[in-house]
Design a protein around this motif. Structure first.
Motif, PDB file in Angstrom:
ATOM      1  N   THR A  48       0.817  -1.214   0.000  1.00 51.66           N
ATOM      2  CA  THR A  48       0.000   0.000   0.000  1.00 51.66           C
ATOM      3  C   THR A  48       0.856   1.273   0.000  1.00 51.66           C
ATOM      4  O   THR A  48       0.495   2.260  -0.644  1.00 51.66           O
ATOM      5  N   GLU A  49       1.976   1.259   0.703  1.00 48.74           N
ATOM      6  CA  GLU A  49       2.841   2.436   0.703  1.00 48.74           C
ATOM      7  C   GLU A  49       3.450   2.644  -0.678  1.00 48.74           C
ATOM      8  O   GLU A  49       3.589   3.780  -1.146  1.00 48.74           O
ATOM      9  N   GLU A  50       3.803   1.536  -1.333  1.00 51.81           N
ATOM     10  CA  GLU A  50       4.322   1.611  -2.693  1.00 51.81           C
ATOM     11  C   GLU A  50       3.258   2.162  -3.632  1.00 51.81           C
ATOM     12  O   GLU A  50       3.550   3.004  -4.502  1.00 51.81           O
ATOM     13  N   LEU A  51       2.015   1.729  -3.453  1.00 52.73           N
ATOM     14  CA  LEU A  51       0.925   2.195  -4.309  1.00 52.73           C
ATOM     15  C   LEU A  51       0.720   3.697  -4.166  1.00 52.73           C
ATOM     16  O   LEU A  51       0.507   4.405  -5.164  1.00 52.73           O
ATOM     17  N   LYS A  52       0.803   4.194  -2.944  1.00 53.38           N
ATOM     18  CA  LYS A  52       0.643   5.637  -2.725  1.00 53.38           C
ATOM     19  C   LYS A  52       1.734   6.423  -3.439  1.00 53.38           C
ATOM     20  O   LYS A  52       1.475   7.471  -4.035  1.00 53.38           O
ATOM     21  N   LYS A  53       2.945   5.915  -3.402  1.00 53.30           N
ATOM     22  CA  LYS A  53       4.044   6.589  -4.095  1.00 53.30           C
ATOM     23  C   LYS A  53       3.837   6.550  -5.605  1.00 53.30           C
ATOM     24  O   LYS A  53       4.093   7.540  -6.301  1.00 53.30           O
ATOM     25  N   LEU A  54       3.373   5.408  -6.111  1.00 53.23           N
ATOM     26  CA  LEU A  54       3.180   5.256  -7.550  1.00 53.23           C
ATOM     27  C   LEU A  54       2.147   6.240  -8.092  1.00 53.23           C
ATOM     28  O   LEU A  54       2.366   6.868  -9.140  1.00 53.23           O
TER      29      LEU A  54
ATOM     30  N   LYS B 251      -8.986 -13.419  -3.012  1.00 49.27           N
ATOM     31  CA  LYS B 251      -8.089 -12.474  -2.339  1.00 49.27           C
ATOM     32  C   LYS B 251      -8.577 -11.032  -2.385  1.00 49.27           C
ATOM     33  O   LYS B 251      -8.012 -10.169  -1.728  1.00 49.27           O
ATOM     34  N   ILE B 252      -9.622 -10.760  -3.134  1.00 47.93           N
ATOM     35  CA  ILE B 252     -10.041  -9.379  -3.337  1.00 47.93           C
ATOM     36  C   ILE B 252     -10.521  -8.716  -2.043  1.00 47.93           C
ATOM     37  O   ILE B 252     -10.256  -7.544  -1.794  1.00 47.93           O
ATOM     38  N   LYS B 253     -11.223  -9.481  -1.191  1.00 44.64           N
ATOM     39  CA  LYS B 253     -11.704  -8.899   0.068  1.00 44.64           C
ATOM     40  C   LYS B 253     -10.563  -8.495   0.982  1.00 44.64           C
ATOM     41  O   LYS B 253     -10.678  -7.546   1.763  1.00 44.64           O
ATOM     42  N   GLU B 254      -9.459  -9.217   0.888  1.00 43.21           N
ATOM     43  CA  GLU B 254      -8.303  -8.926   1.737  1.00 43.21           C
ATOM     44  C   GLU B 254      -7.562  -7.680   1.271  1.00 43.21           C
ATOM     45  O   GLU B 254      -7.127  -6.862   2.098  1.00 43.21           O
ATOM     46  N   HIS B 255      -7.430  -7.505  -0.032  1.00 46.48           N
ATOM     47  CA  HIS B 255      -6.544  -6.470  -0.553  1.00 46.48           C
ATOM     48  C   HIS B 255      -7.231  -5.195  -1.043  1.00 46.48           C
ATOM     49  O   HIS B 255      -6.710  -4.093  -0.825  1.00 46.48           O
ATOM     50  N   LEU B 256      -8.363  -5.314  -1.735  1.00 45.82           N
ATOM     51  CA  LEU B 256      -8.941  -4.128  -2.370  1.00 45.82           C
ATOM     52  C   LEU B 256      -9.301  -3.019  -1.386  1.00 45.82           C
ATOM     53  O   LEU B 256      -9.015  -1.841  -1.663  1.00 45.82           O
ATOM     54  N   PRO B 257      -9.912  -3.311  -0.225  1.00 48.50           N
ATOM     55  CA  PRO B 257     -10.218  -2.220   0.704  1.00 48.50           C
ATOM     56  C   PRO B 257      -8.964  -1.443   1.128  1.00 48.50           C
ATOM     57  O   PRO B 257      -9.006  -0.204   1.243  1.00 48.50           O
ATOM     58  N   GLN B 258      -7.857  -2.152   1.339  1.00 52.21           N
ATOM     59  CA  GLN B 258      -6.603  -1.474   1.708  1.00 52.21           C
ATOM     60  C   GLN B 258      -6.130  -0.550   0.593  1.00 52.21           C
ATOM     61  O   GLN B 258      -5.678   0.570   0.849  1.00 52.21           O
ATOM     62  N   PHE B 259      -6.241  -1.010  -0.654  1.00 56.47           N
ATOM     63  CA  PHE B 259      -5.801  -0.205  -1.787  1.00 56.47           C
ATOM     64  C   PHE B 259      -6.666   1.055  -1.937  1.00 56.47           C
ATOM     65  O   PHE B 259      -6.157   2.148  -2.188  1.00 56.47           O
ATOM     66  N   ILE B 260      -7.980   0.882  -1.793  1.00 57.59           N
ATOM     67  CA  ILE B 260      -8.889   2.027  -1.925  1.00 57.59           C
ATOM     68  C   ILE B 260      -8.568   3.082  -0.868  1.00 57.59           C
ATOM     69  O   ILE B 260      -8.449   4.280  -1.167  1.00 57.59           O
ATOM     70  N   ASN B 261      -8.425   2.639   0.369  1.00 59.83           N
ATOM     71  CA  ASN B 261      -8.134   3.579   1.458  1.00 59.83           C
ATOM     72  C   ASN B 261      -6.780   4.256   1.281  1.00 59.83           C
ATOM     73  O   ASN B 261      -6.631   5.455   1.564  1.00 59.83           O
ATOM     74  N   ALA B 262      -5.786   3.505   0.834  1.00 63.09           N
ATOM     75  CA  ALA B 262      -4.451   4.071   0.640  1.00 63.09           C
ATOM     76  C   ALA B 262      -4.466   5.164  -0.416  1.00 63.09           C
ATOM     77  O   ALA B 262      -3.875   6.243  -0.232  1.00 63.09           O
ATOM     78  N   VAL B 263      -5.147   4.922  -1.529  1.00 66.47           N
ATOM     79  CA  VAL B 263      -5.196   5.913  -2.609  1.00 66.47           C
ATOM     80  C   VAL B 263      -5.987   7.141  -2.170  1.00 66.47           C
ATOM     81  O   VAL B 263      -5.637   8.276  -2.517  1.00 66.47           O
ATOM     82  N   LYS B 264      -7.051   6.922  -1.399  1.00 66.88           N
ATOM     83  CA  LYS B 264      -7.822   8.072  -0.893  1.00 66.88           C
ATOM     84  C   LYS B 264      -6.945   9.008  -0.072  1.00 66.88           C
ATOM     85  O   LYS B 264      -7.100  10.239  -0.126  1.00 66.88           O
TER      86      LYS B 264
ATOM     87  N   PRO C 285      -6.825  11.587  -7.921  1.00 71.40           N
ATOM     88  CA  PRO C 285      -7.958  10.912  -8.564  1.00 71.40           C
ATOM     89  C   PRO C 285      -7.482   9.787  -9.470  1.00 71.40           C
ATOM     90  O   PRO C 285      -6.555   9.955 -10.270  1.00 71.40           O
ATOM     91  N   VAL C 286      -8.091   8.626  -9.343  1.00 67.18           N
ATOM     92  CA  VAL C 286      -7.753   7.484 -10.196  1.00 67.18           C
ATOM     93  C   VAL C 286      -9.041   6.847 -10.697  1.00 67.18           C
ATOM     94  O   VAL C 286     -10.099   6.985 -10.081  1.00 67.18           O
ATOM     95  N   LEU C 287      -8.939   6.157 -11.791  1.00 62.13           N
ATOM     96  CA  LEU C 287     -10.035   5.332 -12.295  1.00 62.13           C
ATOM     97  C   LEU C 287      -9.777   3.905 -11.837  1.00 62.13           C
ATOM     98  O   LEU C 287      -8.743   3.324 -12.157  1.00 62.13           O
ATOM     99  N   TRP C 288     -10.729   3.352 -11.084  1.00 63.46           N
ATOM    100  CA  TRP C 288     -10.600   1.983 -10.605  1.00 63.46           C
ATOM    101  C   TRP C 288     -11.222   1.029 -11.626  1.00 63.46           C
ATOM    102  O   TRP C 288     -12.377   1.186 -12.025  1.00 63.46           O
ATOM    103  N   VAL C 289     -10.453   0.039 -12.039  1.00 58.62           N
ATOM    104  CA  VAL C 289     -10.897  -0.941 -13.025  1.00 58.62           C
ATOM    105  C   VAL C 289     -10.580  -2.338 -12.505  1.00 58.62           C
ATOM    106  O   VAL C 289      -9.533  -2.560 -11.896  1.00 58.62           O
ATOM    107  N   CYS C 290     -11.480  -3.273 -12.742  1.00 58.87           N
ATOM    108  CA  CYS C 290     -11.288  -4.656 -12.301  1.00 58.87           C
ATOM    109  C   CYS C 290     -10.852  -5.531 -13.463  1.00 58.87           C
ATOM    110  O   CYS C 290     -11.529  -5.592 -14.497  1.00 58.87           O
ATOM    111  N   ASP C 291      -9.710  -6.185 -13.320  1.00 57.95           N
ATOM    112  CA  ASP C 291      -9.277  -7.251 -14.223  1.00 57.95           C
ATOM    113  C   ASP C 291      -9.573  -8.563 -13.504  1.00 57.95           C
ATOM    114  O   ASP C 291      -8.807  -8.987 -12.632  1.00 57.95           O
ATOM    115  N   PRO C 292     -10.684  -9.207 -13.832  1.00 63.25           N
ATOM    116  CA  PRO C 292     -11.074 -10.427 -13.107  1.00 63.25           C
ATOM    117  C   PRO C 292     -10.482 -11.695 -13.703  1.00 63.25           C
ATOM    118  O   PRO C 292     -10.844 -12.795 -13.277  1.00 63.25           O
TER     119      PRO C 292
END
Length: 458
Positions: free
Chosen positions: A293-299, A322-335, A340-347
């Protein structure tokens, strides 16, 4: 990394991954010099138009439908193959537009998706160790054609240009005219339910157009044509550099409208991040379970320093388990960054599995599960899923298990054609679009209900 230190070649000073090792560097330079002299494949105004549309996707006013082959093949650069890819994107977008009442931005993994990152540089075929297939712009699928060949970059340019030229002719020739929606059918659909659902959508749209015609209001350009944009993974940086030009004060990669950075090449101190931060195209990053998540914020700060809507897309590829474990952390980190980012799902990528017989496949139920979970998680975190990114085809291949056609594991070998990862077939792709339309429709219904409630309370 300061903005002033960027140049078209500054990426060369950074560590780089997933690049081919050519036996003749002089031949590489000759090929790249040839590509630099060739005309652009796309126009910067088209690129800016896409960025604006993606900005609307960020705010929930549009939805991004991005899809196509795992890896394009030169041999598939034919009128029928390209036409089928175009028509399935049209059909899917029509289902989403009609069901969800929201405009759709169509971006194909097309006209340039010729390079593939690989887990290992080598593989064993019939007991012989050979270099891995890295995409048609690097080497061939056949074991005796695995030596990287720089001429293939030139071939990739011309196949990309030919593909996009034919796509433009389809658009300009009226194929996308909604009056002709009934002719978009690609042939037999494996599921009666999907066929009937699609025909019902088309018939209702044609009825609406007939009414508009009666009152003389059916001449809108949006009824007679569509926008279609190209995209690919920007993997081979010397090739991408050769396609990049300065237009005014900005640099654009004129080989595609949209490019993304893969999960294996998103290192903060790497060459790909350095190259991508300097181009003006809308760009994406694949975000997997190994992302910190820290890396994502920098990116997101590095790649969208001026907080442009539509500039940066985060394409999550997490897996249904794994989505329930990771996606909420990513959303909060970017917030926390305010970017502003566009969130897209590659399923697709997070749900790949290898069967006991060695065949790679994906289970359709896991793909749908990840999409639905993604919608719900974003809603729970006051965020918005603005698009999907799919590996799919307009052909009835047998590469992914399940769907309304109920494809079984023992049927995979019937028409398994992909040289890399398994793709959703025609019927399964339509299945996905109906599921997306339902999710968006439910979200819109909740928004409308809340709006009515607030008006009554005021």
């Amino acid at each position: 990394m300061s903005a002033s230190s960027w140049s078209l070649t500054s990426w060369r000073n950074f560590p780089i991954h997933q690049q081919p090792q050519y036996p003749d560097n002089e031949a590489v330079d000759i090929a790249l010099d040839r590509i630099r002299l060739l005309p652009p494949i796309v126009n910067e105004k088209e690129i800016d138009s896409l960025k604006k549309q993606l900005g609307d996707c960020v705010d929930g006013r549009r939805f991004l439908l991005q899809g196509g082959d795992c890896a394009e093949r030169f041999v598939d650069c034919t009128a029928s193959s390209i036409s089928n890819k175009f028509k399935i994107l049209l059909q899917m977008s029509l289902i989403i537009i009609y069901g969800a009442k929201i405009p759709v931005t169509r971006v194909g993994r097309v006209a340039g998706q010729f390079a593939k990152p690989r887990t290992s540089p080598f593989e064993v075929i019939n007991g012989e160790k050979v270099p891995s297939y890295k995409g048609d712009n690097v080497n061939g699928v056949e074991p005796n054609k695995r030596t990287p060949d720089p001429q293939r970059m030139i071939d990739a340019y011309f196949h990309s240009a030919a593909t996009l030229n034919y796509l433009r002719s389809l658009v300009n020739g009226g194929v996308a005219d909604l009056h002709k929606a009934e002719s978009w059918k690609l042939g037999a659909v494996l599921s009666n339910r999907v066929r009937e659902g699609y025909e019902q959508v088309v018939n209702r749209i044609l009825d609406s157009i007939s009414f508009l015609n009666t009152i003389g209001a059916d001449d809108s350009p949006s009824i007679k044509s569509v926008d279609l944009f190209s995209s690919h993974e920007g993997l081979l940086l010397n090739y991408e550099e050769a396609l990049t030009s300065k237009v005014g004060a900005k640099y654009y990669n004129l080989g595609a409208h949209f490019l993304w950075i893969g999960d294996r090449t998103r290192q903060i101190d790497g060459a790909h991040i350095e190259y991508f931060r300097g181009i003006s195209n809308p760009i994406g990053i694949k975000v997997g379970p190994t992302t910190n998540t820290e890396e994502l914020k920098k990116l997101v700060k590095i790649l969208n320093p001026y907080h442009e809507k539509g500039r940066l897309t985060l394409i999550t590829r997490l897996g249904s388990n794994k989505i329930k474990e990771h996606l909420p952390q990513f959303i909060n980190a970017v917030k926390e960054t305010g970017v502003p980012v566009l969130w897209v799902c590659d399923p697709c990528h997070g749900n790949t599995e290898t069967l006991d017989n060695g065949i790679k496949t994906r289970n359709f139920s896991n793909i749908i599960s990840e999409i639905i979970q993604s919608f719900h998680i974003h809603e729970e975190h006051n965020s918005f899923l603005g698009g999907v990114h799919l590996e799919m085809t307009g052909e009835e291949v047998t590469e992914c298990i399940g769907g309304s056609g109920e494809l079984k594991e023992d049927e995979l070998t019937r028409k398994y054609e992909t040289p890399c990862d398994p793709r959703l077939n025609y019927t399964q792709s339509l299945d996905v679009s109906f599921a997306i339309a339902k999710q968006l429709e439910d979200i819109q219904r909740k928004i409308n209900h809340s709006s009515k409630k607030r008006k009554l309370e005021s």
